[in-house]
Scaffold this motif. Structure first.
Motif, short mmCIF file in Angstrom:
data_model
loop_
_atom_site.label_atom_id
_atom_site.label_comp_id
_atom_site.label_asym_id
_atom_site.label_seq_id
_atom_site.Cartn_x
_atom_site.Cartn_y
_atom_site.Cartn_z
N PRO A 109 -0.16 4.47 -9.88
CA PRO A 109 -1.60 4.79 -9.53
C PRO A 109 -2.22 3.27 -9.32
O PRO A 109 -1.72 2.15 -9.67
CB PRO A 109 -2.22 5.40 -10.86
N VAL A 110 -3.68 3.34 -8.99
CA VAL A 110 -4.35 2.26 -8.84
C VAL A 110 -4.54 1.62 -10.32
O VAL A 110 -4.74 2.06 -11.20
CB VAL A 110 -5.78 2.64 -8.29
N LEU A 111 -4.24 0.33 -10.65
CA LEU A 111 -4.53 -0.37 -11.67
C LEU A 111 -5.49 -1.38 -11.65
O LEU A 111 -5.98 -2.07 -10.52
CB LEU A 111 -3.26 -1.32 -11.93
N ALA A 112 -6.20 -1.40 -12.76
CA ALA A 112 -7.49 -2.53 -12.71
C ALA A 112 -7.16 -4.03 -12.13
O ALA A 112 -7.85 -4.58 -11.30
CB ALA A 112 -7.97 -2.75 -14.25
N MET A 113 -6.15 -4.31 -12.74
CA MET A 113 -5.30 -5.76 -12.12
C MET A 113 -4.13 -5.15 -11.63
O MET A 113 -3.25 -4.66 -12.23
CB MET A 113 -5.18 -6.60 -13.55
N ALA A 114 -4.00 -6.00 -10.16
CA ALA A 114 -2.65 -5.67 -9.76
C ALA A 114 -1.43 -6.20 -10.49
O ALA A 114 -1.53 -7.08 -11.19
CB ALA A 114 -2.68 -6.53 -8.27
N PRO A 115 -0.42 -5.18 -10.49
CA PRO A 115 0.72 -5.66 -11.21
C PRO A 115 1.62 -6.73 -11.01
O PRO A 115 2.61 -7.18 -11.65
CB PRO A 115 1.66 -4.36 -11.34
N CYS A 116 1.37 -7.46 -9.79
CA CYS A 116 2.02 -8.64 -9.37
C CYS A 116 1.61 -9.71 -10.12
O CYS A 116 2.08 -10.88 -9.92
CB CYS A 116 1.62 -8.74 -7.78
N GLU A 170 -6.92 -10.89 -9.25
CA GLU A 170 -7.93 -10.30 -8.44
C GLU A 170 -7.73 -8.64 -8.96
O GLU A 170 -6.71 -8.16 -8.84
CB GLU A 170 -7.64 -10.42 -7.14
N ALA A 171 -9.16 -8.15 -8.67
CA ALA A 171 -8.99 -6.60 -8.86
C ALA A 171 -8.37 -6.04 -7.50
O ALA A 171 -8.40 -6.55 -6.43
CB ALA A 171 -10.55 -6.05 -9.17
N SER A 172 -7.65 -4.78 -7.70
CA SER A 172 -7.05 -4.07 -6.47
C SER A 172 -8.03 -3.58 -5.63
O SER A 172 -9.20 -3.29 -6.12
CB SER A 172 -6.25 -3.02 -7.22
N ILE A 173 -7.79 -3.64 -4.45
CA ILE A 173 -8.34 -2.93 -3.27
C ILE A 173 -7.90 -1.44 -3.39
O ILE A 173 -6.69 -1.20 -3.25
CB ILE A 173 -8.16 -3.65 -2.20
N VAL A 174 -8.88 -0.81 -3.26
CA VAL A 174 -8.45 1.08 -3.40
C VAL A 174 -8.45 1.39 -2.26
O VAL A 174 -9.30 1.31 -1.26
CB VAL A 174 -9.45 1.59 -4.23
N HIS A 175 -7.51 2.24 -1.91
CA HIS A 175 -7.08 2.90 -0.43
C HIS A 175 -6.77 4.23 -0.80
O HIS A 175 -6.33 4.71 -1.84
CB HIS A 175 -5.90 2.12 0.48
N ARG A 176 -7.07 5.32 0.23
CA ARG A 176 -6.82 6.62 0.09
C ARG A 176 -5.33 6.80 0.78
O ARG A 176 -5.13 6.49 1.77
CB ARG A 176 -7.81 7.50 0.66
N LEU A 177 -4.54 7.49 -0.03
CA LEU A 177 -3.16 7.69 0.62
C LEU A 177 -3.04 9.03 1.14
O LEU A 177 -3.06 9.93 0.42
CB LEU A 177 -2.26 7.61 -0.44
N THR A 178 -3.32 9.27 2.41
CA THR A 178 -3.43 10.61 2.91
C THR A 178 -2.28 10.97 3.97
O THR A 178 -1.84 12.22 4.22
CB THR A 178 -4.48 10.58 4.01
N SER A 179 -1.45 9.94 4.25
CA SER A 179 -0.32 10.30 5.10
C SER A 179 0.99 10.69 4.30
O SER A 179 1.05 10.40 3.14
CB SER A 179 0.17 9.32 5.88
N PRO A 180 1.62 11.77 4.81
CA PRO A 180 2.72 12.22 4.08
C PRO A 180 3.88 11.02 3.93
O PRO A 180 3.83 10.01 4.88
CB PRO A 180 3.58 13.28 5.03
N VAL A 198 -4.34 -10.67 -2.84
CA VAL A 198 -3.90 -11.68 -2.67
C VAL A 198 -2.46 -11.69 -1.89
O VAL A 198 -2.22 -12.35 -0.85
CB VAL A 198 -3.88 -12.69 -3.94
N CYS A 199 -1.67 -10.91 -2.28
CA CYS A 199 -0.17 -10.85 -1.93
C CYS A 199 0.06 -9.42 -1.08
O CYS A 199 1.15 -9.21 -0.66
CB CYS A 199 1.01 -11.10 -2.84
N GLY A 200 -0.72 -8.48 -1.21
CA GLY A 200 -0.52 -7.31 -0.74
C GLY A 200 0.34 -6.25 -1.26
O GLY A 200 0.75 -5.19 -0.84
N ASN A 201 0.65 -6.63 -2.64
CA ASN A 201 1.55 -5.61 -3.49
C ASN A 201 0.75 -4.38 -3.56
O ASN A 201 -0.36 -4.53 -3.85
CB ASN A 201 1.58 -6.42 -4.79
#
Length: 109
Positions: A23-30, A34-44, A16-19
Protein backbone atom coordinates in the motif's frame (compact mmCIF):
# COMPACT_ATOMS: atom_id res chain seq x y z
CA UNK A 1 -17.48 -11.41 -9.41
CA UNK A 2 -15.56 -9.30 -11.93
CA UNK A 3 -14.56 -5.67 -11.88
CA UNK A 4 -13.70 -3.37 -14.75
CA UNK A 5 -10.28 -1.80 -15.01
CA UNK A 6 -11.88 1.45 -13.80
CA UNK A 7 -11.65 -0.01 -10.29
CA UNK A 8 -8.38 -0.02 -8.47
CA UNK A 9 -6.33 0.86 -5.45
CA UNK A 10 -3.67 3.49 -4.77
CA UNK A 11 0.06 2.82 -4.84
CA UNK A 12 2.95 5.07 -3.87
CA UNK A 13 6.01 6.21 -5.82
CA UNK A 14 9.16 7.74 -4.35
CA UNK A 15 9.72 11.10 -6.08
CA UNK A 16 13.50 10.66 -5.74
CA UNK A 17 14.21 7.15 -7.06
CA UNK A 18 10.85 5.92 -8.39
CA UNK A 19 10.56 3.00 -5.92
CA UNK A 20 6.93 1.76 -5.91
CA UNK A 21 4.98 0.56 -2.88
CA UNK A 22 1.60 -1.03 -2.30
CA UNK A 23 0.00 0.00 0.00
CA UNK A 24 0.88 3.69 -0.04
CA UNK A 25 3.21 4.54 2.82
CA UNK A 26 3.64 8.03 4.28
CA UNK A 27 7.38 7.79 3.66
CA UNK A 28 8.76 5.76 0.76
CA UNK A 29 10.29 2.43 1.91
CA UNK A 30 13.48 3.12 -0.08
CA UNK A 31 14.67 5.45 2.70
CA UNK A 32 14.28 8.84 1.01
CA UNK A 33 12.75 11.57 3.17
CA UNK A 34 10.18 12.60 0.57
CA UNK A 35 6.48 11.84 0.79
CA UNK A 36 5.23 9.23 -1.66
CA UNK A 37 3.42 10.40 -4.79
CA UNK A 38 0.05 8.64 -4.92
CA UNK A 39 -1.14 7.01 -8.15
CA UNK A 40 -4.21 4.93 -8.96
CA UNK A 41 -3.52 1.34 -10.01
CA UNK A 42 -6.26 0.61 -12.53
CA UNK A 43 -4.61 -1.72 -15.04
CA UNK A 44 -4.71 -5.49 -14.49
CA UNK A 45 -1.69 -7.36 -13.29
CA UNK A 46 -0.33 -10.78 -14.22
CA UNK A 47 -0.25 -13.71 -11.78
CA UNK A 48 3.38 -14.47 -10.91
CA UNK A 49 2.66 -17.16 -8.33
CA UNK A 50 -0.25 -18.52 -6.31
CA UNK A 51 -1.06 -20.87 -3.43
CA UNK A 52 -4.06 -22.07 -1.46
CA UNK A 53 -4.20 -22.19 2.32
CA UNK A 54 -5.71 -25.18 4.04
CA UNK A 55 -8.11 -25.34 6.94
CA UNK A 56 -11.83 -24.91 7.45
CA UNK A 57 -11.98 -21.94 5.05
CA UNK A 58 -9.33 -22.39 2.32
CA UNK A 59 -8.10 -19.15 0.80
CA UNK A 60 -6.69 -18.66 -2.68
CA UNK A 61 -3.71 -16.27 -2.56
CA UNK A 62 -1.83 -14.81 -5.53
CA UNK A 63 1.31 -12.79 -6.09
CA UNK A 64 0.64 -10.42 -8.98
CA UNK A 65 2.98 -8.24 -11.05
CA UNK A 66 1.71 -4.81 -12.10
CA UNK A 67 3.22 -2.10 -14.31
CA UNK A 68 5.31 -4.54 -16.37
CA UNK A 69 6.77 -6.11 -13.22
CA UNK A 70 7.76 -2.87 -11.49
CA UNK A 71 5.25 -3.50 -8.67
CA UNK A 72 4.49 -6.90 -7.12
CA UNK A 73 1.82 -7.50 -4.49
CA UNK A 74 0.29 -10.53 -2.75
CA UNK A 75 -3.33 -10.79 -1.60
CA UNK A 76 -6.36 -13.09 -1.47
CA UNK A 77 -8.24 -13.76 -4.71
CA UNK A 78 -12.05 -13.50 -4.83
CA UNK A 79 -14.53 -14.33 -7.56
CA UNK A 80 -12.85 -17.50 -8.79
CA UNK A 81 -11.83 -20.88 -7.43
CA UNK A 82 -8.63 -21.13 -9.48
CA UNK A 83 -5.93 -19.01 -11.06
CA UNK A 84 -2.92 -19.88 -13.19
CA UNK A 85 0.42 -18.23 -13.72
CA UNK A 86 -0.12 -15.62 -16.44
CA UNK A 87 -3.80 -14.94 -15.60
CA UNK A 88 -4.79 -11.29 -15.36
CA UNK A 89 -6.27 -9.93 -12.11
CA UNK A 90 -7.38 -6.49 -10.93
CA UNK A 91 -6.45 -5.08 -7.51
CA UNK A 92 -9.32 -3.77 -5.42
CA UNK A 93 -9.94 -2.99 -1.74
CA UNK A 94 -11.08 -6.12 0.09
CA UNK A 95 -14.04 -6.38 2.41
CA UNK A 96 -11.88 -7.82 5.21
CA UNK A 97 -8.39 -7.01 3.85
CA UNK A 98 -6.84 -3.79 2.53
CA UNK A 99 -6.19 -5.48 -0.83
CA UNK A 100 -7.62 -8.35 -2.82
CA UNK A 101 -7.55 -9.48 -6.44
CA UNK A 102 -10.46 -10.30 -8.72
CA UNK A 103 -10.56 -11.59 -12.29
CA UNK A 104 -10.69 -9.01 -15.06
CA UNK A 105 -13.75 -8.80 -17.30
CA UNK A 106 -11.54 -9.91 -20.17
CA UNK A 107 -8.54 -12.21 -20.15
CA UNK A 108 -7.27 -10.92 -23.50
CA UNK A 109 -3.71 -9.57 -23.21
Amino acid sequence: MTLSSASGVDYGECPVCGNLSLPVLAMAPCGHDEASIVHRLTSPGVVYSWTRTGGAEPTLLAMVDFLDGALRAAAPVAGTETVAIGDRLVATPGSTTPLMFVPTESTDP
